[in-house]
Design a protein around this motif. Structure first.
Motif, PDB file in Angstrom:
ATOM      1  N   THR A   1       0.847  -1.195   0.000  1.00 51.58           N
ATOM      2  CA  THR A   1       0.000   0.000   0.000  1.00 51.58           C
ATOM      3  C   THR A   1       0.881   1.243   0.000  1.00 51.58           C
ATOM      4  O   THR A   1       2.061   1.193   0.376  1.00 51.58           O
ATOM      5  CB  THR A   1      -0.925   0.045   1.235  1.00 51.58           C
ATOM      6  OG1 THR A   1      -0.105   0.097   2.418  1.00 51.58           O
ATOM      7  CG2 THR A   1      -1.870  -1.130   1.293  1.00 51.58           C
ATOM      8  N   GLN A   2       0.305   2.355  -0.378  1.00 48.52           N
ATOM      9  CA  GLN A   2       1.055   3.617  -0.398  1.00 48.52           C
ATOM     10  C   GLN A   2       1.496   3.995   1.009  1.00 48.52           C
ATOM     11  O   GLN A   2       2.587   4.525   1.197  1.00 48.52           O
ATOM     12  CB  GLN A   2       0.212   4.730  -1.033  1.00 48.52           C
ATOM     13  CG  GLN A   2       0.998   5.987  -1.310  1.00 48.52           C
ATOM     14  CD  GLN A   2       2.177   5.754  -2.241  1.00 48.52           C
ATOM     15  OE1 GLN A   2       2.043   5.124  -3.284  1.00 48.52           O
ATOM     16  NE2 GLN A   2       3.340   6.260  -1.863  1.00 48.52           N
ATOM     17  N   LYS A   3       0.668   3.704   2.001  1.00 51.21           N
ATOM     18  CA  LYS A   3       1.015   4.014   3.397  1.00 51.21           C
ATOM     19  C   LYS A   3       2.294   3.290   3.802  1.00 51.21           C
ATOM     20  O   LYS A   3       3.199   3.874   4.409  1.00 51.21           O
ATOM     21  CB  LYS A   3      -0.142   3.616   4.316  1.00 51.21           C
ATOM     22  CG  LYS A   3       0.120   3.866   5.787  1.00 51.21           C
ATOM     23  CD  LYS A   3      -1.052   3.428   6.637  1.00 51.21           C
ATOM     24  CE  LYS A   3      -0.822   1.991   7.035  1.00 51.21           C
ATOM     25  NZ  LYS A   3      -1.785   1.441   7.969  1.00 51.21           N
ATOM     26  N   VAL A   4       2.411   2.016   3.445  1.00 52.93           N
ATOM     27  CA  VAL A   4       3.605   1.238   3.787  1.00 52.93           C
ATOM     28  C   VAL A   4       4.811   1.758   3.014  1.00 52.93           C
ATOM     29  O   VAL A   4       5.901   1.906   3.571  1.00 52.93           O
ATOM     30  CB  VAL A   4       3.367  -0.264   3.519  1.00 52.93           C
ATOM     31  CG1 VAL A   4       4.645  -1.062   3.646  1.00 52.93           C
ATOM     32  CG2 VAL A   4       2.313  -0.808   4.470  1.00 52.93           C
ATOM     33  N   LEU A   5       4.627   2.073   1.735  1.00 55.51           N
ATOM     34  CA  LEU A   5       5.731   2.619   0.945  1.00 55.51           C
ATOM     35  C   LEU A   5       6.232   3.934   1.529  1.00 55.51           C
ATOM     36  O   LEU A   5       7.449   4.171   1.582  1.00 55.51           O
ATOM     37  CB  LEU A   5       5.299   2.809  -0.509  1.00 55.51           C
ATOM     38  CG  LEU A   5       5.111   1.536  -1.327  1.00 55.51           C
ATOM     39  CD1 LEU A   5       4.482   1.867  -2.674  1.00 55.51           C
ATOM     40  CD2 LEU A   5       6.423   0.803  -1.510  1.00 55.51           C
ATOM     41  N   ASP A   6       5.306   4.793   1.974  1.00 57.44           N
ATOM     42  CA  ASP A   6       5.700   6.064   2.581  1.00 57.44           C
ATOM     43  C   ASP A   6       6.486   5.842   3.869  1.00 57.44           C
ATOM     44  O   ASP A   6       7.465   6.547   4.139  1.00 57.44           O
ATOM     45  CB  ASP A   6       4.470   6.928   2.862  1.00 57.44           C
ATOM     46  CG  ASP A   6       3.798   7.435   1.585  1.00 57.44           C
ATOM     47  OD1 ASP A   6       4.452   7.390   0.514  1.00 57.44           O
ATOM     48  OD2 ASP A   6       2.618   7.844   1.655  1.00 57.44           O
ATOM     49  N   GLU A   7       6.087   4.862   4.671  1.00 57.38           N
ATOM     50  CA  GLU A   7       6.823   4.543   5.902  1.00 57.38           C
ATOM     51  C   GLU A   7       8.220   4.005   5.581  1.00 57.38           C
ATOM     52  O   GLU A   7       9.187   4.339   6.254  1.00 57.38           O
ATOM     53  CB  GLU A   7       6.048   3.528   6.746  1.00 57.38           C
ATOM     54  CG  GLU A   7       4.842   4.095   7.439  1.00 57.38           C
ATOM     55  CD  GLU A   7       5.189   5.180   8.442  1.00 57.38           C
ATOM     56  OE1 GLU A   7       6.162   5.023   9.210  1.00 57.38           O
ATOM     57  OE2 GLU A   7       4.483   6.207   8.444  1.00 57.38           O
ATOM     58  N   TYR A   8       8.315   3.172   4.552  1.00 59.48           N
ATOM     59  CA  TYR A   8       9.620   2.649   4.146  1.00 59.48           C
ATOM     60  C   TYR A   8      10.552   3.762   3.676  1.00 59.48           C
ATOM     61  O   TYR A   8      11.756   3.704   3.884  1.00 59.48           O
ATOM     62  CB  TYR A   8       9.472   1.607   3.039  1.00 59.48           C
ATOM     63  CG  TYR A   8       9.142   0.211   3.514  1.00 59.48           C
ATOM     64  CD1 TYR A   8       9.392  -0.202   4.814  1.00 59.48           C
ATOM     65  CD2 TYR A   8       8.598  -0.715   2.645  1.00 59.48           C
ATOM     66  CE1 TYR A   8       9.098  -1.477   5.242  1.00 59.48           C
ATOM     67  CE2 TYR A   8       8.299  -2.008   3.061  1.00 59.48           C
ATOM     68  CZ  TYR A   8       8.547  -2.376   4.360  1.00 59.48           C
ATOM     69  OH  TYR A   8       8.257  -3.647   4.778  1.00 59.48           O
ATOM     70  N   LYS A   9       9.993   4.787   3.024  1.00 58.22           N
ATOM     71  CA  LYS A   9      10.814   5.894   2.527  1.00 58.22           C
ATOM     72  C   LYS A   9      11.427   6.700   3.666  1.00 58.22           C
ATOM     73  O   LYS A   9      12.485   7.308   3.504  1.00 58.22           O
ATOM     74  CB  LYS A   9       9.983   6.807   1.627  1.00 58.22           C
ATOM     75  CG  LYS A   9       9.708   6.201   0.269  1.00 58.22           C
ATOM     76  CD  LYS A   9       8.848   7.120  -0.577  1.00 58.22           C
ATOM     77  CE  LYS A   9       8.437   6.433  -1.862  1.00 58.22           C
ATOM     78  NZ  LYS A   9       7.485   7.237  -2.634  1.00 58.22           N
ATOM     79  N   LYS A  10      10.771   6.725   4.831  1.00 62.70           N
ATOM     80  CA  LYS A  10      11.292   7.447   5.990  1.00 62.70           C
ATOM     81  C   LYS A  10      12.537   6.778   6.562  1.00 62.70           C
ATOM     82  O   LYS A  10      13.365   7.426   7.181  1.00 62.70           O
ATOM     83  CB  LYS A  10      10.224   7.535   7.080  1.00 62.70           C
ATOM     84  CG  LYS A  10       9.045   8.391   6.722  1.00 62.70           C
ATOM     85  CD  LYS A  10       8.028   8.367   7.845  1.00 62.70           C
ATOM     86  CE  LYS A  10       6.765   9.123   7.482  1.00 62.70           C
ATOM     87  NZ  LYS A  10       5.757   9.031   8.555  1.00 62.70           N
ATOM     88  N   ASP A  11      12.655   5.487   6.361  1.00 60.87           N
ATOM     89  CA  ASP A  11      13.756   4.706   6.912  1.00 60.87           C
ATOM     90  C   ASP A  11      14.925   4.719   5.923  1.00 60.87           C
ATOM     91  O   ASP A  11      14.750   4.382   4.759  1.00 60.87           O
ATOM     92  CB  ASP A  11      13.271   3.267   7.148  1.00 60.87           C
ATOM     93  CG  ASP A  11      14.250   2.452   7.956  1.00 60.87           C
ATOM     94  OD1 ASP A  11      15.329   2.962   8.301  1.00 60.87           O
ATOM     95  OD2 ASP A  11      13.928   1.288   8.249  1.00 60.87           O
ATOM     96  N   PRO A  12      16.129   5.108   6.348  1.00 66.80           N
ATOM     97  CA  PRO A  12      17.262   5.126   5.419  1.00 66.80           C
ATOM     98  C   PRO A  12      17.699   3.717   4.991  1.00 66.80           C
ATOM     99  O   PRO A  12      18.360   3.555   3.972  1.00 66.80           O
ATOM    100  CB  PRO A  12      18.378   5.820   6.213  1.00 66.80           C
ATOM    101  CG  PRO A  12      18.000   5.649   7.641  1.00 66.80           C
ATOM    102  CD  PRO A  12      16.499   5.570   7.680  1.00 66.80           C
ATOM    103  N   PHE A  13      17.306   2.716   5.740  1.00 60.84           N
ATOM    104  CA  PHE A  13      17.652   1.331   5.426  1.00 60.84           C
ATOM    105  C   PHE A  13      16.563   0.745   4.526  1.00 60.84           C
ATOM    106  O   PHE A  13      15.393   0.732   4.886  1.00 60.84           O
ATOM    107  CB  PHE A  13      17.755   0.521   6.721  1.00 60.84           C
ATOM    108  CG  PHE A  13      18.012  -0.936   6.514  1.00 60.84           C
ATOM    109  CD1 PHE A  13      19.242  -1.379   6.062  1.00 60.84           C
ATOM    110  CD2 PHE A  13      17.022  -1.873   6.763  1.00 60.84           C
ATOM    111  CE1 PHE A  13      19.479  -2.725   5.872  1.00 60.84           C
ATOM    112  CE2 PHE A  13      17.251  -3.220   6.576  1.00 60.84           C
ATOM    113  CZ  PHE A  13      18.489  -3.646   6.130  1.00 60.84           C
TER     114      PHE A  13
END
Length: 160
Positions: free
Chosen positions: A70-82
């Protein structure tokens, strides 16, 4: 001095050779048929994005794995540098025979039919030791949700 074999010795040698040839053929034919590549699930069902994302990781397809989120999960992943997805590809990509994902259960919430949980089992096979290969399983529930008419993975823990 010349070595002389009697009829019994020749029969034993012939039987041993036939057994060796049979064993080699069996191993070669068995290994070839066992490695059937898994196919992506094309249906729009709750378990499809979980299975497809895990299969994409094994195939080394980061873009396909991201497309199942989902876009929500992708946005959360983008916050993480890893980058968890790329890390999963480097860990599990290309080694499909040592990891298998099975869908155990699908639970769609009756009060909210656009969300649910897919319980999966991840089976791992290692080379083992003197006594044979070693296997173990990990079970977990992954949240899924409908986004823009399609089921998607709505859980940050899929690639942990």
């Amino acid at each position: 001095m010349r070595l002389h074999f009697d009829r019994f010795t020749w029969i034993v040698v012939a039987i041993v050779l036939l057994l060796v040839v049979g064993a080699v053929l069996t191993v070669n034919l068995t290994n070839r048929s066992a490695e059937q590549p898994a196919a992506y699930m094309e249906e729009n069902i709750p378990e499809a994005p979980v299975f497809n994302a895990m299969l994409a990781i094994q195939n080394g397809d980061v873009a396909r794995a991201r497309a199942e989120l989902t876009q929500k999960v992708l946005d959360e992943y983008k916050k993480d540098p890893f980058d968890r997805i790329a890390s999963s590809v480097s860990t599990y990509g290309g080694n499909a025979p040592s990891r298998r994902v099975r869908v155990l259960e699908v639970n769609v919430d009756e009060s909210d039919p656009e969300s649910g949980y897919v319980t999966i089992a991840e089976d791992y096979l290692s080379g083992g030791d003197l006594f044979g290969p070693s296997t173990w399983s990990n079970q977990r529930a992954i949240r899924v949700a409908v986004e823009e008419g399609e089921w998607k993975v709505d859980d940050l823990s899929l690639f942990n």
